[in-house]
Design an enzyme around this catalytic site. Structure first.
Site, PDB file in Angstrom:
ATOM      1  CG  HIS B 115      -0.361   0.017   2.521  1.00 14.94           C
ATOM      2  ND1 HIS B 115       0.174  -1.098   3.100  1.00 14.94           N
ATOM      3  CD2 HIS B 115      -0.197   1.026   3.400  1.00 14.94           C
ATOM      4  CE1 HIS B 115       0.655  -0.780   4.298  1.00 14.94           C
ATOM      5  NE2 HIS B 115       0.441   0.515   4.505  1.00 14.94           N
ATOM      6  CG  HIS B 204      -3.846  -0.198   6.482  1.00 14.25           C
ATOM      7  ND1 HIS B 204      -3.762   0.063   7.827  1.00 14.25           N
ATOM      8  CD2 HIS B 204      -2.767   0.371   5.905  1.00 14.25           C
ATOM      9  CE1 HIS B 204      -2.658   0.761   8.052  1.00 14.25           C
ATOM     10  NE2 HIS B 204      -2.040   0.971   6.912  1.00 14.25           N
ATOM     11  CD  GLU B 250      -0.771  -4.836  10.616  1.00 16.74           C
ATOM     12  OE1 GLU B 250      -0.057  -4.197  11.404  1.00 16.74           O
ATOM     13  OE2 GLU B 250      -1.901  -4.482  10.269  1.00 16.74           O
TER      14      GLU B 250
END
Lengths: 963, 647
Positions: B115, B204, B250
């Site tokens: 991203h 996100h 993550e």
């Protein structure tokens, strides 16, 4: 042409017979060779499979009569044996299925053939289709045990097929036809009854997900048919919850739910520990786990089913709302807990600082369970889901569970309140409704009330109104809460003045529910002062009325309150009690004579006198049938007046009173019309007087339509009488026209039409005719043979005498009858500012109306717009424009498009609501209407309309377009 | 402009490239996993074909994500982030570790960017233009669109404002973006003949994606940053049951379970609403992308719902540009926005207008979003200074603030701030803190692991202490291996690759005919011959194999002698054996032949008297090797002796 074609068909058919000897025997069986023969010829003509397929498709478009089904089936089977192409065989197989569903055809005769061809079939697709056909046959013959057994046997045989389609169909067949008792007593033809459950259960682990799904569905089907599933299935189903395919998981969730409802109390062990829990709890935990599944279809399914698991223990239930927050491995309190604490410690509304939510105690790392097998936080997840379908399902489930458990209701309140801020209106609305449903079990805390009230500013009217409804039945705990609610409602009122009625109603209930909480607020609300007189508030101010509604309703339960009122409050009370009697209750005020309030308690135990009065006055009318015309007329007038007044006084009797009054009015009109002198005068002389009689006829017609369609609860008994009255009116009309028109020709048609009407009446109400002894129609039917042959003049003469001799029929009153009514709330018709728009273009006018006691408003209620030039326009509102806020009540919120050519100055258009009716639709379909002949359009078409709301005037101004 | 909402403090390592290596030979027992500390030599790069090799830039650290995966001989770099904490060379990953000598392009098969946050893509122009990489770079369409804006913005601050040299130029950003290949969600992109990648939705920020990297039957899933709870403009991350060999996830919020977002939202809206109703002004310092749009949508819908007329302003520049892209990529947003955009695009804000500096002095209530988010400089600070004196006003900090910034000071309760020039600013306005973060919490991470069902998990992008907890949980609940390499560590994992074997139809049908179908999923014993020819494996029946190879069939027979204590005659013994076996082996065909021997299927049993001891009979059992199973069973059965005859 058709005849010619038919002939050709016969010719060709015989030709074929000559060529092929074997078919000649078939010919005898064909009772109606037209369909099957044509099909047969087509199929023989077909040179290629594609051709044959085309013929079959064409054939499938037309229905086949029950008698010729068997012949067609024979032809099809014959062709089936010869056909090499699987696609054609497939089509034939599907046609067989369709045909065996034909009404009035018993498919057991094709059963053998179908099973036979099944055994020789190689193509998997055709096999699947054939099994489908067998399923159709089997469902058609639910009583025939032997056939069912045989079919189950066939299905079991093909279960090992390599194609998933075939296995699918087999399982479907087993699910639908598998015998329910394990040991069937009759061991017909050596076919042992099989344990269907076990066979189906074996396929839970099939390699194809579609077959697994089919197996679970079959199991559910068996359950639906009444087979008691074994508890062992539970473990199998639990394994399927982790299947890779969503259809399987979704079906498995259903199966688990079913088993949990069957064996809620049995005990299952918890894996990896030696504890045991109830099966319902275990299933609940498992389904809760599925609320966080990867597929939203499964999530919706799971969330929905949670709602109906009411036997689950409260410990598990409450876990669903607990997520056990932590931050950096330290336990954290949820915002809900914090809010509660703040509230209980009395420092509510302190602004929160950074670190206020700082985590407190350390969490034991070993004890934290991140993926609970239990129900932990299921609803927290469900309510936060991405898909609104899941959220709605979760809210619904929450509602159902909260209704059955008050303690859970208390706990889920915070979450429901949170849902008031959802991004999708539907979800917000749903959660408000849910809250209303459980409001009996709960009391709102002040901070919760605060959040609830914040939604009052929502721009959506539906939301606001739902919220008003909610507030109507909410319990508030403190007087500050009441004050807060009032302030917010008044704010709402200033922002959206159209909510006036809804807010007043809301305050009415709020006041009557919390009299003691309102009491200390009264001086402040009325701004009275112990020493000084304060200014008298404006009586027309909706906000002031709102406050008064709250206070007066509270005062009803709290006799000390009126002492706090100032003088003008009493005056305002008197005014409001009169003008808004539905909102302001009768109060026992000191120093005031309120007759009703003192006498009222004594009356209650007696039987309702007004009901008696109604009965008596009606009986009087019916008993005095043979009074001289003058006296009858007077009595009728008197009774009508009485009834009307009664309806005004007693709202619960209004429907009955109006209905009876309308009927009596018809009778009165009829008597008056017949009383006219005109009948004695020679035809040419009474031309101008005839107006009265024909007007009476017209009015009676109108009244009868109103009686028939504007009242809900009218039964067939009444409809007969109403139609009878209408028939009389028609007769009157005929007589009047006969007298006024010269020449006989137009009369012919009219007479014929009238006689048709009589005929129609007789056929429609043949069952009720015995009740109509001595009536107009009774006499008429006696004379019918004579009438049929007579000339028009004669007919008219007969009619006239029968009409005069006919007696007033007794109108039986139905149990509950209500008159349909409508009030247009918007446009209010008070605006002086014309609605300006460019001529030729359209302007949208918002129409908001409440409808009461209207049956099926979606199809009957129309909006009419009348322009000053007499042009009228009828608008059909969309079905979605109608809302149903309560039983018998409807709300129409729609937009009406107006348009017109230019005017020189603003003018008013009239908007009103119409009730469309069609008298033919009500009549039960009797045998004389040939099946299928009546097109559906007839039933929905409008025969006439009844205006049933007061017209509202709207000022509009179409301006010429500027060039 | 770092990763928007990382609320946890940055963990700074002195040097940026320790490495982790998980290694596991092809045939695997778990003990073979070893963790090597420190920088491994070149040897690491020559891994066996089946081993994913990872070199981690953001192991136990937030910021500067850069992971190297070697899977079945293919080398893939995941993310190419930079560290916001450094201003020197350390801000970029040390790419010299990838290959000491030789071009990067030759070594790497592709680069994947998850991203547009700078800690995931900030080093990209440096990597491709200055270090030199010409291979393909994969990212999603929104990332491709927004990434260059952020890079350019960052470059401007670094070069134009701070005057740094040796930094990439605008042209380099442009050149770098030319190497980008954009992918769609769920589109399988064939990088070369063997390597394929596939993107999954990650929530996100707009365009964030998780990537599945697959070579043959081996696969790795890299999550990037993701969010498992949907918010006002983005949906929740989702992945199918792809069962990768390794899931790299993550773990920013490894030890946190978050409260429902609804309370947060409600509090936020209530505060803003109350303040503007009082006539106060609300300042919301934000970073330009991600959270800013989330808050805008939140306020916009609230304004719409509540019919409010108070103006909302949005600082111009970067945010405006970014909003433009948000309008375009509607398919990447959540259900509500996707469904309603036909009537109205939610990012076409009706109530939110562009901000002009002069507006700050306007009387009356207003809401202003201004950058940057920590109140350390720029427009947000200017407005803050103007409004701080009035107690009717309010500032809402929507994210974490680094120590030393004005944001941090006011959040920790300081009411008097020293500004430059010894001015003292008294803060009378209300200060509120609202946490809006778009990372998955511990439950979310577990949920994703549950969804993907990986064989092992690797935690990156988090703090070591917190990761330890999560690692323990994952191992405990899913019973899979979990690793948490430090920066620069290499982790080598064994895989058990599946080898496709062709089977002849005849053999398969023959086997199918024997068993029932429903147990098709269970392993079944199958007799056949495996033929390996031209690196093709085939399973055929032995007859066919013999035919193909032109060999003659050899008969192989086993014989075994069993001593039985039996005083009777051989004939009788044989009879007893026969009746005994018949009673036990009901499914088999047991025959007593006229010559006195007993056959069970094709197994022959003969009884003979012992040459020395007449009381003992010797049973000769003979079977072909095809009947090995039955034969050995029979011998063991006979060894137990015969039941005592009722003599």
């Amino acid at each position: 042409m058709a005849a010619h074609l038919k002939k050709r068909v016969y010719e060709e058919f015989t030709k074929v017979v000559q060529q092929q000897e074997e078919i000649a025997t078939k010919k005898l069986r064909l009772t109606k060779p037209s369909k099957s023969a044509a099909l047969h010829i087509d199929l023989c003509k077909a040179t290629s499979p594609a051709d044959a397929l085309q013929y079959l498709l064409q054939f499938a478009r037309k229905p086949v009569e029950a008698e010729s089904v068997e012949g067609v089936v024979r032809i099809l089977l014959e062709h089936y044996y010869k056909e090499n192409d699987p696609s054609v065989r497939l089509k034939i197989a599907s046609l067989l299925g369709l045909l065996s569903k034909t009404e009035g055809f018993s498919p057991d005769c094709i059963m053998d053939d179908a099973v036979n061809i099944l055994q020789n079939e190689k193509s998997h697709q055709v096999l699947a289709q054939l099994l489908d056909t067998l399923l159709a046959i089997g469902t058609k013959l639910p009583e025939n045990q032997a056939i069912q057994m045989r079919l189950v046997d066939v299905a079991c045989k093909h279960l090992t097929d390599t194609s998933h389609g075939v296995r699918n169909k087999c399982l479907q067949l087993l699910g639908n036809l598998g015998s329910l008792e394990k040991s069937v007593t009759k061991d017909t033809e050596g076919l042992a009854a099989r344990d269907v459950q076990k066979i189906v259960g074996d396929y839970f682990s099939d390699q194809d997900p579609r077959v697994r799904t089919a197996a679970i569905k079959a199991m559910l089907q068996l359950h639906e048919r009444g087979l008691k599933l074994h508890q062992t299935i539970y473990n199998q189903a639990c394994k399927l919850l982790s299947d890779d395919y969503e259809q399987v998981r979704s079906a498995a969730v259903q199966l688990i739910w079913v088993v949990s409802q069957l064996y809620p109390e049995s005990i299952v062990p918890i894996p990896s520990s030696n504890e045991e829990i109830r099966l319902i709890d275990d299933a609940f935990g498992k389904i809760c786990h599925m609320v966080s599944d990867g597929s939203w279809v499964v999530r919706v399914q799971a969330a929905k089913l949670l709602g109906s698991m009411e036997q689950v223990s409260s410990h598990f239930l409450e876990q669903t709302l607990d997520k056990k927050l932590m931050s950096d491995l330290r336990r954290k309190r949820t915002a809900h807990e914090r809010a509660k604490e703040l509230y209980s410690s009395g420092e509510f509304s302190s602004g929160r600082k950074w670190g206020d939510d700082a985590p407190k105690e350390e969490v034991d790392t070993g004890a934290v369970n991140l993926i609970e097998s239990g129900a932990c936080g299921a609803f927290v997840h469900g309510l936060e889901d991405e898909m609104y379908e899941v959220r709605i399902a979760a809210v619904e489930a929450l509602c159902m569970l909260a209704q059955s458990s008050p303690s859970f209701a208390e706990k889920c309140l915070d979450f429901l309140v949170d849902m008031f801020n959802d991004e999708i209106e539907e979800v917000r609305l749903q959660s408000i409704h849910t809250m209303r449903k459980i409001s009996n079990n709960i009391t709102l805390r002040e901070d919760q009330l605060d959040t609830v009230l914040a939604v009052l500013e929502d721009s959506s009217r539906d939301i606001r109104e739902a919220l008003h409804e909610l507030l109507c039945c909410t319990n508030v705990s403190t007087k500050e809460g009441i004050h807060l609610a009032l302030v917010e409602l008044l704010k709402n009122l200033t922002k959206y003045p159209t909510d006036r009625d809804s807010i007043w109603k809301c305050l009415k209930f709020l006041g009557s529910r919390h009299p003691t909480l309102v009491l200390p607020l009264v001086p402040e609300l009325l701004s009275t002062h112990p020493f000084f007189d304060t200014a008298e508030p404006d009586m027309d101010d909706p906000a002031y009325i709102a406050v008064l509604v709250l206070i007066f309703n509270a005062a009803k339960m709290c006799p000390t309150m009126p002492a706090l009122f100032s003088d003008h409050t009493f005056r305002h009370y008197a005014y409001l009690r009169d003008s808004l009697s539905h909102l302001v209750p009768a109060l026992r005020l000191p120093g005031r004579k309120l007759v009703s309030s003192t006498v009222y308690p004594n009356i209650v135990p007696h039987e309702d006198p007004s009901q008696q009065f109604l009965q008596q006055s009606l009986e009087r009318v019916y008993s005095l049938q043979h009074l001289d015309p003058q006296g009858a007329q007077e009595l009728l007038e008197l009774t009508i007046r009485d009834l009307q007044r009664l309806g005004e006084l007693q709202s619960e009797l209004a429907g009955v009173a109006d209905f009876s009054a309308a009927y009596l009015r018809c009778q009165l009109l009829l008597i008056k019309a017949l009383q006219e002198k005109l009948w004695n005068v020679a035809a040419p002389l009474y031309l101008k007087q005839s107006d009265l009689a024909s007007a009476a006829a017209k009015q009676i017609m109108e009244e009868t339509y109103k009686m028939e369609f504007m009242y809900s609860g009218v039964e067939n008994k009444q409809v007969v009488i109403i139609h009878h009255m209408r028939l009389q009116a028609k007769a009157l009309q005929l007589i009047v026209t006969a007298r006024t028109t010269r020449g006989v020709d137009p009369l012919f048609g009219m007479c014929e039409k009238f006689l048709q009407e009589v005929d129609f009446f007789q056929r429609c109400f043949i069952a009720d005719l015995p009740h109509l002894q001595d009536s107009f129609v009774d006499k008429l039917l006696d004379l019918m043979p004579r009438l049929m042959t007579s000339k028009p003049a004669e007919v008219v003469k007969i009619l006239q005498t029968t009409l005069r001799q006919s007696t007033l029929l007794h109108l039986p009153l139905p149990e509950q009858i209500d008159k349909a009514s409508a009030t247009i709330i918007e446009p209010a018709g008070e605006s002086d500012n014309p609605l300006r728009f460019t001529s030729g273009l359209v302007v949208a006018l918002d129409v908001d109306a409440t409808l009461e006691h209207v049956q099926d408003p979606q199809s009957t209620v129309k909006v009419q717009v009348l322009y000053p030039d007499g042009q009228a326009q009828m608008i059909h509102p969309k079905p979605a424009d109608f809302r149903n806020p309560g039983p018998g009540r409807h709300r129409l919120i729609t937009q009406v498009y107006l348009s017109h050519t230019a005017w020189t100055e603003p003018c008013q258009v009239e908007v009103r609501l119409l009730l469309a009716y069609n008298s033919n639709a009500r009549i039960p379909k009797s045998s004389w209407i040939e099946g299928g002949e009546v097109s559906p359009q007839v039933e929905t078409s409008i025969e006439g309309t009844i205006p049933f709301s007061k017209p509202v005037k709207v000022y509009i101004m179409p301006k010429p377009a500027r060039r | 402009m770092s990763g928007g909402g990382h609320a946890s403090p940055l963990h700074i390592c002195p040097h940026s490239s320790p490495r982790v290596q998980f290694s596991h030979p092809t045939k695997g027992s778990e003990e073979l996993v070893r963790q090597q500390g420190g920088g491994g030599g070149e040897g690491d790069l020559a891994m066996p074909l089946t081993c994913p090799l990872l070199r981690v830039g953001a192991g136990q650290d937030v910021g500067r994500s850069c992971i190297l995966v070697s899977i079945a001989g293919k080398n893939v770099m995941l993310d190419c982030g930079m560290h916001m904490g450094f201003n020197d060379d350390r801000r970029f990953p040390d790419f010299s570790y990838i290959t000491q000598n030789g071009r990067l392009t030759d070594f790497l098969d592709c680069v994947i960017i998850s991203h547009f946050h700078l800690d995931h893509c900030g080093a990209l122009p440096y990597f491709s233009e200055m270090v030199g990489y010409d291979g393909p770079i994969y990212m999603t369409h929104p990332t491709q669109a927004i990434c260059p804006i952020l890079l350019e913005d960052y470059r401007k601050i670094a070069v134009d404002k701070k005057g740094e040299a040796n930094f990439f130029t605008s042209q380099m950003i442009k050149d770098c973006m030319k190497k980008v290949v954009a992918v769609h969600l769920h589109q399988t992109v064939q990088v070369d003949d063997e390597l394929e990648i596939k993107a999954y939705y990650a929530g996100h920020v707009l365009g964030a994606a998780m990537f599945q990297i697959k070579v043959g039957s081996e696969s790795v899933v890299y999550t990037g940053d993701y969010n498992m709870t949907p918010d006002r403009h983005l949906g929740a991350a989702w992945i199918d049951k792809c069962r990768p060999n390794l899931l790299i996830t993550e773990s920013t919020y490894a030890t946190t379970i978050r409260d429902s977002k609804r309370c947060r939202e409600r509090d936020f809206l209530k505060k803003v609403h109350e303040t503007v109703e009082r006539g106060g002004k609300v300042l919301i310092p934000v970073f330009a992308l991600g959270r800013a749009q989330e808050l805008c949508i939140l306020l916009e819908t609230f304004w719409e719902r509540m019919n409010l007329k108070v103006p909302i302003y949005f600082s111009t520049g970067l945010t405006e540009k970014a909003n433009h892209y948000y309008k375009l990529f509607i398919t990447w947003t959540n259900q509500k926005i996707r469904k309603t955009f036909v009537q109205r695009n939610m990012f076409e804000f009706k109530h939110i207008k562009a901000f002009d500096r002069a507006f700050a002095d306007n009387p009356g209530p207003m809401v202003v979003f201004a950058t940057p988010g920590m109140l350390h400089a720029g427009q947000s600070l200017q407005i803050f200074r103007k409004w701080a004196g009035n107690e009717k006003n309010m500032v809402i900090m929507p994210g974490y603030c680094v120590q030393g910034t004005v944001g941090h000071k006011i959040l920790s309760g300081q009411r008097k701030l020293e500004m430059e020039g010894r001015q003292v600013l008294e803060v009378k306005m209300q200060v509120e803190y609202m946490s809006f973060s778009a990372h998955a919490d511990a439950k979310g991470i577990m949920q994703l692991v549950g969804q993907a069902e990986p064989e092992s998990v690797l935690l990156v992008h988090g703090e070591a202490k917190k990761m330890e907890f999560l690692k323990q949980k994952i191992e405990q609940e899913f019973r899979v291996n979990c690793y948490m390499p430090a920066n620069g560590e290499t982790v080598t994992l064994p895989t058990s690759p599946s080898i496709p074997v062709g089977i002849s139809l005849g053999l398969l049908k023959q086997e199918m005919a024997q068993g029932l179908l429903p147990e098709a999923k269970k392993p079944r014993l199958l007799h056949g011959t495996l033929i390996m020819k031209d690196s093709n494996l085939r399973l055929v029946s032995s007859e066919q194999a013999l035919k193909e190879l032109g060999l003659a069939e050899h008969q192989l027979r086993f014989t075994c002698r069993v001593h039985l204590h039996d005083t009777r005659k051989e004939q009788e013994t044989a009879m007893r054996v026969h009746s005994h076996l018949k009673s036990i082996l009901k499914d088999h065909c047991v025959q007593h032949l006229p010559d006195g021997s007993v056959t069970v299927e094709s197994i022959l049993i003969q009884a003979a008297a012992h040459s020395e001891d007449p009381g003992t009979k010797v049973l000769l059992v003979s079977w072909t090797y095809q009947d090995e199973e039955l034969g050995s069973y029979l011998t063991s059965l006979l060894k137990k002796g015969l039941p005592q005859a009722p003599s």
